[in-house]
Design a protein around this motif. Structure first.
Motif, PDB file in Angstrom:
ATOM      1  N   ARG A  89       0.680  -1.554 -10.602  1.00 29.03           N
ATOM      2  CA  ARG A  89       0.010  -0.561  -9.756  1.00 29.03           C
ATOM      3  C   ARG A  89      -1.480  -0.621 -10.042  1.00 29.03           C
ATOM      4  NH1 ARG A  89       1.346   3.093  -6.415  1.00 29.03           N
ATOM      5  NH2 ARG A  89       3.553   3.071  -6.999  1.00 29.03           N
ATOM      6  N   LEU A  90      -2.241  -1.052  -9.050  1.00 26.89           N
ATOM      7  CA  LEU A  90      -3.691  -1.153  -9.170  1.00 26.89           C
ATOM      8  C   LEU A  90      -4.344   0.030  -8.477  1.00 26.89           C
ATOM      9  CD1 LEU A  90      -6.347  -2.697  -9.817  1.00 26.89           C
ATOM     10  CD2 LEU A  90      -6.094  -3.813  -7.590  1.00 26.89           C
ATOM     11  N   THR A  91      -5.198   0.707  -9.194  1.00 29.25           N
ATOM     12  CA  THR A  91      -5.970   1.813  -8.628  1.00 29.25           C
ATOM     13  C   THR A  91      -7.442   1.447  -8.728  1.00 29.25           C
ATOM     14  OG1 THR A  91      -4.304   3.420  -9.335  1.00 29.25           O
ATOM     15  CG2 THR A  91      -6.478   4.267  -8.732  1.00 29.25           C
ATOM     16  N   VAL A  92      -8.109   1.458  -7.593  1.00 28.68           N
ATOM     17  CA  VAL A  92      -9.538   1.174  -7.554  1.00 28.68           C
ATOM     18  C   VAL A  92     -10.275   2.473  -7.271  1.00 28.68           C
ATOM     19  CG1 VAL A  92     -11.368  -0.167  -6.464  1.00 28.68           C
ATOM     20  CG2 VAL A  92      -9.078  -1.149  -6.706  1.00 28.68           C
ATOM     21  N   GLY A 105       0.824  -1.193   0.000  1.00 20.25           N
ATOM     22  CA  GLY A 105       0.000   0.000   0.000  1.00 20.25           C
ATOM     23  C   GLY A 105       0.861   1.248   0.000  1.00 20.25           C
ATOM     24  N   PRO A 106       0.276   2.402  -0.285  1.00 19.29           N
ATOM     25  CA  PRO A 106       1.024   3.662  -0.332  1.00 19.29           C
ATOM     26  C   PRO A 106       1.769   3.916   0.969  1.00 19.29           C
ATOM     27  CG  PRO A 106      -1.215   3.955  -1.168  1.00 19.29           C
ATOM     28  CD  PRO A 106      -1.158   2.579  -0.573  1.00 19.29           C
ATOM     29  N   GLY A 107       3.074   4.097   0.869  1.00 20.29           N
ATOM     30  CA  GLY A 107       3.892   4.382   2.039  1.00 20.29           C
ATOM     31  C   GLY A 107       4.008   3.228   3.024  1.00 20.29           C
ATOM     32  N   LEU A 125     -13.528  -5.795  -5.951  1.00 15.09           N
ATOM     33  CA  LEU A 125     -12.488  -4.853  -5.562  1.00 15.09           C
ATOM     34  C   LEU A 125     -13.013  -3.758  -4.653  1.00 15.09           C
ATOM     35  CD1 LEU A 125     -10.560  -4.588  -8.942  1.00 15.09           C
ATOM     36  CD2 LEU A 125      -9.693  -5.531  -6.788  1.00 15.09           C
ATOM     37  N   GLU A 126     -12.175  -3.397  -3.701  1.00 13.21           N
ATOM     38  CA  GLU A 126     -12.476  -2.324  -2.757  1.00 13.21           C
ATOM     39  C   GLU A 126     -11.436  -1.231  -2.921  1.00 13.21           C
ATOM     40  OE1 GLU A 126     -12.339  -4.242   1.024  1.00 13.21           O
ATOM     41  OE2 GLU A 126     -14.060  -5.545   0.616  1.00 13.21           O
ATOM     42  N   LEU A 127     -11.784  -0.032  -2.448  1.00 13.95           N
ATOM     43  CA  LEU A 127     -10.847   1.091  -2.549  1.00 13.95           C
ATOM     44  C   LEU A 127      -9.511   0.746  -1.877  1.00 13.95           C
ATOM     45  CD1 LEU A 127     -13.198   4.136  -1.826  1.00 13.95           C
ATOM     46  CD2 LEU A 127     -12.405   3.280  -4.042  1.00 13.95           C
ATOM     47  N   GLY A 128      -9.592   0.004  -0.783  1.00 12.11           N
ATOM     48  CA  GLY A 128      -8.393  -0.351  -0.035  1.00 12.11           C
ATOM     49  C   GLY A 128      -7.478  -1.334  -0.742  1.00 12.11           C
ATOM     50  N   ASP A 129      -7.941  -1.875  -1.845  1.00 10.35           N
ATOM     51  CA  ASP A 129      -7.093  -2.784  -2.626  1.00 10.35           C
ATOM     52  C   ASP A 129      -6.114  -2.018  -3.512  1.00 10.35           C
ATOM     53  OD1 ASP A 129      -9.947  -4.940  -3.165  1.00 10.35           O
ATOM     54  OD2 ASP A 129      -8.433  -5.008  -1.576  1.00 10.35           O
ATOM     55  N   SER A 130      -6.282  -0.705  -3.591  1.00 12.05           N
ATOM     56  CA  SER A 130      -5.353   0.109  -4.380  1.00 12.05           C
ATOM     57  C   SER A 130      -3.957  -0.016  -3.784  1.00 12.05           C
ATOM     58  CB  SER A 130      -5.789   1.572  -4.366  1.00 12.05           C
ATOM     59  OG  SER A 130      -7.035   1.735  -5.001  1.00 12.05           O
ATOM     60  N   ALA A 131      -3.038  -0.498  -4.572  1.00 13.58           N
ATOM     61  CA  ALA A 131      -1.698  -0.777  -4.056  1.00 13.58           C
ATOM     62  C   ALA A 131      -0.798  -1.172  -5.217  1.00 13.58           C
ATOM     63  CB  ALA A 131      -1.727  -1.910  -3.022  1.00 13.58           C
ATOM     64  N   SER A 155      -1.366 -12.812   4.268  1.00 14.97           N
ATOM     65  CA  SER A 155      -2.569 -12.032   4.515  1.00 14.97           C
ATOM     66  C   SER A 155      -3.383 -11.801   3.249  1.00 14.97           C
ATOM     67  CB  SER A 155      -2.192 -10.694   5.151  1.00 14.97           C
ATOM     68  OG  SER A 155      -1.201 -10.045   4.362  1.00 14.97           O
ATOM     69  N   ILE A 156      -3.639 -12.851   2.527  1.00 14.91           N
ATOM     70  CA  ILE A 156      -4.405 -12.721   1.292  1.00 14.91           C
ATOM     71  C   ILE A 156      -5.899 -12.772   1.617  1.00 14.91           C
ATOM     72  CG2 ILE A 156      -4.240 -15.206   0.842  1.00 14.91           C
ATOM     73  CD1 ILE A 156      -4.215 -14.474  -2.185  1.00 14.91           C
ATOM     74  N   PRO A 157      -6.651 -11.744   1.181  1.00 17.67           N
ATOM     75  CA  PRO A 157      -8.105 -11.752   1.447  1.00 17.67           C
ATOM     76  C   PRO A 157      -8.785 -12.911   0.730  1.00 17.67           C
ATOM     77  CG  PRO A 157      -7.329  -9.579   0.699  1.00 17.67           C
ATOM     78  CD  PRO A 157      -6.225 -10.540   0.452  1.00 17.67           C
ATOM     79  N   ASP A 158      -9.926 -13.311   1.257  1.00 16.69           N
ATOM     80  CA  ASP A 158     -10.688 -14.397   0.628  1.00 16.69           C
ATOM     81  C   ASP A 158     -11.169 -14.007  -0.764  1.00 16.69           C
ATOM     82  OD1 ASP A 158     -12.255 -15.421   3.757  1.00 16.69           O
ATOM     83  OD2 ASP A 158     -10.317 -15.936   2.859  1.00 16.69           O
TER      84      ASP A 158
END
Lengths: 115, 115
Positions: free
Chosen positions: A111-114, A38-40, A81-87, A59-62
């Motif tokens: 780089r994935l941006t959701v 994730g960012p930073g 996909l969720e916003l928090g998956d942006s990474a 820590s892979i999500p289901d």
């Protein structure tokens, strides 16, 4: 020398969509690892495969799944996909001798941006 | 679970000065330890690793690290830094016994080089 190839380099998706990230390891490397950064943040280990079998799971999500194919390339599938998956998603590969004898080689990431 | 701690989030060093980046680990047995460097938007590059044997290990780009079991530390050093050393540095430990196990990274230390 050939390195770990990841595609695509950049990917933009909307919430609830699915994404597939691909990783092509260094030739003759049979072990693939996936990391999420994730960012930073520091890279977080998601999952690894050795000889097409899942080896270690972090820590892979289901909502995510991954597999390694007969040619040793790997794909990370991400659904709902969720916003928090942006990474930045990194793939790494190593040889059959294990990490003790064959250090990890990292790709440049996807780089994935959701949105 | 294995973990690493990098106490310094940012470090600023003058070009030509010496550098030491700290890393402390938490692990029951002798850990497999690594230092990686990451430039912005890039993948991770291995600087050096420790598995066993000589506790002072030499890496690429003039870096070295010393494993001290009594202090649970694996600090990274360089006698004279160059402007090109500015990057993010991560200390990492193998999650399990090696093989295809993933890495657990520290939070990273951002190195800034002053002219």
């Amino acid at each position: 020398a050939a390195g770990v190839i990841q595609s695509p380099r950049h990917l933009i998706k909307e919430k609830r969509e699915t994404a597939t990230l691909k990783c092509y390891p260094i030739p003759r490397h049979d072990t693939v690892y996936w990391y999420q950064q994730g960012p930073g943040q520091d890279p977080q280990f998601l999952i690894s495969f050795y000889e097409k079998m899942q080896s270690d799971k972090g820590s892979i999500p289901d909502r995510f799944s991954a597999q390694q194919f007969s040619d040793y390339h790997s794909e990370l599938n991400m659904s709902s996909l969720e916003l928090g998956d942006s990474a930045l998603y990194f793939c790494a590969s190593s040889g059959r001798q294990g990490i003790e004898n064959s250090p990890l080689h990292f790709g440049n990431g996807t780089r994935l941006t959701v949105t | 679970a294995q973990s690493v701690t990098q106490p310094d989030i940012h470090i600023t060093v003058s070009e030509g000065a010496s550098l030491e980046l700290r890393c402390n680990y938490s692990y029951g047995a002798t850990p497999y330890l690594f230092w990686y460097v990451q430039s912005p938007g890039q993948g991770l590059q291995l600087l050096l690793k420790y598995f066993s044997g000589d506790t002072l290990v030499q890496g690429i780009k003039g870096f070295e690290a010393e494993f001290k079991r009594s202090q649970s530390s694996f600090n990274l050093r360089k006698p004279s830094v160059h402007w090109s050393d500015a990057a993010e540095y991560f200390c990492a430990v193998v999650r399990g016994g090696g093989g295809a196990d993933g890495l657990t990274f520290g939070k990273g230390t951002h190195l800034i080089i002053q002219p």
